[in-house]
Design an enzyme around this catalytic site. Structure first.
Site, PDB file in Angstrom:
ATOM      1  N   THR A 168      48.586  44.833  46.684  1.00 34.19           N
ATOM      2  CA  THR A 168      48.597  44.375  45.294  1.00 34.19           C
ATOM      3  C   THR A 168      49.909  44.742  44.600  1.00 34.19           C
ATOM      4  O   THR A 168      50.511  43.932  43.896  1.00 34.19           O
ATOM      5  CB  THR A 168      47.436  45.011  44.497  1.00 34.19           C
ATOM      6  N   HIS A 209      37.355  42.476  45.793  1.00 34.07           N
ATOM      7  CA  HIS A 209      38.125  43.409  46.625  1.00 34.07           C
ATOM      8  C   HIS A 209      37.211  43.945  47.712  1.00 34.07           C
ATOM      9  O   HIS A 209      36.041  44.222  47.453  1.00 34.07           O
ATOM     10  CB  HIS A 209      38.656  44.554  45.749  1.00 34.07           C
ATOM     11  N   GLU A 241      42.403  38.723  42.888  1.00 31.81           N
ATOM     12  CA  GLU A 241      42.393  39.751  43.932  1.00 31.81           C
ATOM     13  C   GLU A 241      41.903  39.195  45.272  1.00 31.81           C
ATOM     14  O   GLU A 241      40.872  38.528  45.326  1.00 31.81           O
ATOM     15  CB  GLU A 241      41.519  40.925  43.477  1.00 31.81           C
ATOM     16  N   ASP A 248      46.746  37.403  45.469  1.00 32.81           N
ATOM     17  CA  ASP A 248      47.779  38.396  45.779  1.00 32.81           C
ATOM     18  C   ASP A 248      48.040  38.553  47.270  1.00 32.81           C
ATOM     19  O   ASP A 248      49.162  38.746  47.696  1.00 32.81           O
ATOM     20  CB  ASP A 248      47.487  39.757  45.118  1.00 32.81           C
ATOM     21  N   HIS A 249      46.987  38.457  48.085  1.00 36.23           N
ATOM     22  CA  HIS A 249      47.151  38.619  49.531  1.00 36.23           C
ATOM     23  C   HIS A 249      45.868  38.220  50.213  1.00 36.23           C
ATOM     24  O   HIS A 249      44.883  37.879  49.554  1.00 36.23           O
ATOM     25  CB  HIS A 249      47.530  40.054  49.893  1.00 36.23           C
TER      26      HIS A 249
HETATM   27  C1  GP9 Z   1      43.842  48.571  42.658  1.00 33.41           C
HETATM   28  C2  GP9 Z   1      43.857  47.153  43.002  1.00 33.41           C
HETATM   29  C3  GP9 Z   1      43.690  46.902  44.486  1.00 33.41           C
HETATM   30  O1  GP9 Z   1      44.067  48.894  41.350  1.00 33.41           O
HETATM   31  O2  GP9 Z   1      44.926  46.529  42.442  1.00 33.41           O
HETATM   32  O3  GP9 Z   1      44.821  47.088  45.250  1.00 33.41           O
HETATM   33  P1  GP9 Z   1      44.908  46.624  46.804  1.00 33.41           P
HETATM   34  O4  GP9 Z   1      43.979  47.502  47.575  1.00 33.41           O
HETATM   35  O5  GP9 Z   1      44.481  45.198  46.872  1.00 33.41           O
HETATM   36  O6  GP9 Z   1      46.332  46.784  47.177  1.00 33.41           O
HETATM   37 MN    MN Z   2      45.049  43.337  46.099  1.00 32.98          MN
END
Ligand code: GP9
Ligand code: MN
Length: 747
Positions: A311, A428, A267, A490-491
């Site tokens: 995500t 996150h 993440e 992911d980003h």
């Molecule tokens: C939520 C998690 C975060 O379940 O995958 O999503 P994001 O805010 O990074 O798009």
């Molecule tokens: Mn994410």
């Protein structure tokens, strides 16, 4: 006295307005009890959440129930009232039944069969119905009985238009206040419902408004789809065949055949974290070691290509090799009715893989519950599989160490080979939620005035430890040598979430002028940073690089590749390593290990990256030199080249958008592929635990799960974690062929 007040009550309810508000009260009561005891408090976290949740059923329900007050004729008034009261109760109860099985709310797609629910094989009779459910109907039964026994008489006195209007206006006002409160708490709640989680709309506005807004978005999506034709698909197919498909590199095709695939979604993990040091101590030592291992195909110039769906866009790209949408999240807006030819289904049908996703957030977030079923994921272990409490979770959900450790009791039950995806969460924004005793005392973070930055390194370090603990388990259990482990960020994480200039000191002084590989392949010690540099659009794009690694235990021909690529390219790369031919699939990515790749990376904002030039967005008029970060003034031949790349980028994105927004895959079934039937999958905890157990018992000696290979002895004691909550609860469990009684994270 008692008798009198009861009589007063009866008399009050016997009037038309009294009856209406009596019914509104009971629908409100039933809804609130449902929110609290069936929908898990709608995951409310603060007072505002609870207040809005308590109020939201009143306005919407009363708007409908006060409408009959405008009717003069007595039988018509009572018939209309009965219909609205029945529909109000039905809306609540139908959602209760649906939620029990799917942990989600009824949507238009569900009701019309678009999500593959109705008439698509799902056995609705398997949803449990309890005696207590009669509470949902008792108010209506009592009212009908009171009429039948003449305790109530029909009130023949129609209310004046003025009175009817007064009651209706009050209802509308209550609704608008709720709406305003909801929007205040979650800005642009309705328009953004297309982005995140159904639960938000239900929590702030209620079940009815959720159905209405969902109906509107479904209508918008369906319009684009209804005009699409098979010939639109043929255009996409021709484009992919002529421009995107690449034959596999024969040297590596099938090298990982039949191995389990473990996908670890890191993440918010940026490439610049790799090899980063703070006071000489690496932030992510374990991931660094994987990155440099000769068993890993690692990529230093790998870009995330997500849009607003973050995500979920990353997931969509990895599972389907197509982009997310230009706005919103494809998962949320189209995912319930989308035709996917996705990774779990392809691997299952071609190579016999089972599949699972492990994630610590609630299953409704990004509409994952519905999307995964349409993609053909056999299992989805969401937050409900863990006993969530304040110790094992942050605001986003189960902490990574608990996620990995609690997953084992299910992972070991999957038939091999399996495709298992772990979506981590602890790293996150706002990067908080870890307690002091969970932090590694040997690792000191930065002392930036921006706390977000200091926390980012802490949670990144925690994620690194979580992954290491999981790898240790894989090695101890023997899964390691039978698997390949794919890791990707992911980003972007910290950049874009804070004042970017505050992050500059931690990027090393030469970030704007250093050669491209420097921040990833040489260690950058943040203490020697010079913060006189200025953050530019070039840095913004460079910060979009994320790690991508394929670890193939036992192989030694890996290394760090400087090939330019992005998330779109993962799926064909992986399929080819697993020996899956991708020729007949509609995938927009290009195998990172193939020859003759197109030399550009399309960003979701229509900007692009090549080995020579960076254009930060489709509308940008500034170009940068990819290696030096200097702005460039292109000459005539460079302009022609840049325009040509922009056209290619536009075509690629347009083709992907057409395929997704018009659901063009419904016109095409690849040879040897059977369309996924979402009705085959249910992610309910009890159903899943029972199914996994039965499957192993049924297969007996043929069962290929790790648990069966291990003669029913669970491998969970092999999991070692430094997480205080796990250390204290770790009790050596003796042989058990079932782990269904203890939920994840408590092993
Ligand atoms: C939520 C998690 C975060 O379940 O995958 O999503 P994001 O805010 O990074 O798009
Ligand atoms: Mn994410």
């Amino acid at each position: 006295m008692k008798k009198l007040s009861f009589k007063t009550l009866i008399n009050g309810i016997s009037t038309r307005t009294g009856l209406i508000w009596f019914l509104v009260f009971f629908i409100w009561l039933k809804t609130i009890l449902t929110y609290l005891f069936v929908f898990q408090g709608l995951h409310s976290v603060n007072l505002a959440d609870y207040l809005l949740m308590l109020v939201n059923p009143i306005g919407f329900t009363a708007i409908f129930l006060t409408l009959p007050l405008f009717i003069k004729r007595t039988p018509l008034f009572y018939t209309a009232t009965a219909i609205f009261a029945f529909l109000g109760s039905l809306l609540v109860y139908a959602n209760v039944l649906y939620y029990r099985e799917f942990s989600d709310f009824l949507s238009i797609n569900t009701l019309t069969g678009g999500a593959g629910m109705l008439g698509h094989g799902f056995d609705y009779s398997s949803i449990p119905v309890y005696p207590i459910d009669s509470l949902y109907w008792v108010d209506l039964v009592v009212v009908v009985a009171l009429f039948a026994f003449r305790k109530f008489k029909m009130d023949n006195r129609a209310v004046s238009k003025r009175t009817a209007f007064k009651h209706f206006s009050i209802s509308l006002m209550i609704f608008l206040i709720t709406f305003w409160g909801g929007d205040l708490t979650e800005h642009r709640l309705v328009s953004r419902q297309a982005q995140f989680d159904d639960t938000y709309v239900v929590r702030y506005l209620g079940l009815g408004p959720w159905l209405v807004t969902n109906g509107w978005y479904t209508h918008v999506a369906n319009q684009a789809r209804s005009i699409a034709k098979k010939s639109d698909f043929t255009k996409v197919q021709k484009y992919i065949e002529e421009n995107r498909y690449l034959a596999p590199n024969t040297q590596v095709f099938g090298v990982a055949k039949n191995r389990n695939v473990i996908m670890i979604h890191l993440e918010s993990f940026q490439q610049d974290l790799i090899d980063k040091k703070i006071d000489g101590v690496a932030v992510t030592p374990f991931l660094n070691s994987l990155y440099h291992s000769n068993s890993t195909y690692a990529f230093s110039n790998f870009w995330n290509q997500v849009g607003q769906g973050k995500t979920s866009d990353a997931e969509n790209m990895l599972e389907t090799s197509s982009f997310g949408l230009p706005t919103g999240s494809l998962f949320q807006s189209l995912g319930s009715s989308q035709t996917f030819q996705a990774m779990p289904a392809i691997l299952n049908q071609q190579e016999g893989y089972s599949s699972a996703v492990f994630h610590g957030n609630v299953g409704s977030f990004y509409n994952r519950i519905n999307v995964y079923r349409n993609m053909g994921f056999q299992n989805f272990f969401d937050q409900s599989y863990w006993n969530k409490n304040s110790e094992n979770s942050t605001d986003w959900g189960i902490k990574d160490k608990y996620l990995f450790s609690g997953s084992i009791q299910y992972l070991e039950q999957l038939q091999q080979p399996f495709y298992a995806k772990y979506l981590t969460l602890s790293n996150h924004t706002p990067y908080t939620g870890l307690t002091k005793d969970e932090l590694d005392t040997k690792f000191k973070t930065t002392s930036s005035p921006d706390q977000l930055i200091n926390n980012y390194f802490l949670t990144a370090h925690y994620l690194d430890q979580s992954v290491e603990e999981f790898f240790n388990y894989l090695k101890a259990s023997g899964l390691y040598s039978k698997s390949i482990i794919v890791l990707y960020g992911d980003h972007y994480g910290i950049s874009g979430s804070t004042d970017d200039n505050a992050y500059l000191p931690y990027l090393g002084k030469n970030i704007s002028s250093a050669p491209l590989q420097s921040s990833s392949s040489s260690s950058s010690d943040t203490t020697t940073a010079n913060n006189t540099a200025v953050w530019t659009d070039y840095d913004n794009v460079m910060m979009q690089r994320v790690p991508f690694m394929i670890n193939i235990p036992g192989h030694t021909d890996g290394g760090i590749s400087n090939e330019y690529g992005g998330e779109l390219d993962v799926m064909p790369t992986l399929e080819h390593l697993l020996g899956v031919d991708t020729k007949s699939y509609m995938q927009f990515g290009q195998d990172l290990l193939s020859q003759n790749r197109q030399q550009f990376i399309a960003l979701r904002n229509r900007g692009f990256v090549t080995s020579s030039f960076i254009k930060p967005s489709g509308t940008s008029t500034t170009y940068y030199d990819t290696k030096s970060g200097q702005t460039i003034t292109p000459n005539a031949s460079q302009i022609a080249y840049l325009n040509q790349i922009q056209t290619k980028v536009n075509t690629l994105l347009n083709m992907s958008d057409a395929m997704n927004s018009e659901d063009l895959l419904r016109f095409y079934t690849p040879t040897g592929f059977t369309p996924v039937d979402a009705g085959d999958y249910s992610y309910n905890v009890a159903t899943t635990e029972k199914r996994l157990k039965e499957q192993q018992a049924l297969l007996k000696a043929k069962s290929t799960s790790l648990l069966s290979e291990n003669h029913g002895v669970s491998t969970t004691p092999l999991y070692k974690s430094t997480e205080p909550g796990l250390v204290k609860s770790s009790v050596p469990s003796s042989s058990s062929s079932t782990s269904s009684s203890s939920k994840g994270g408590t092993q």
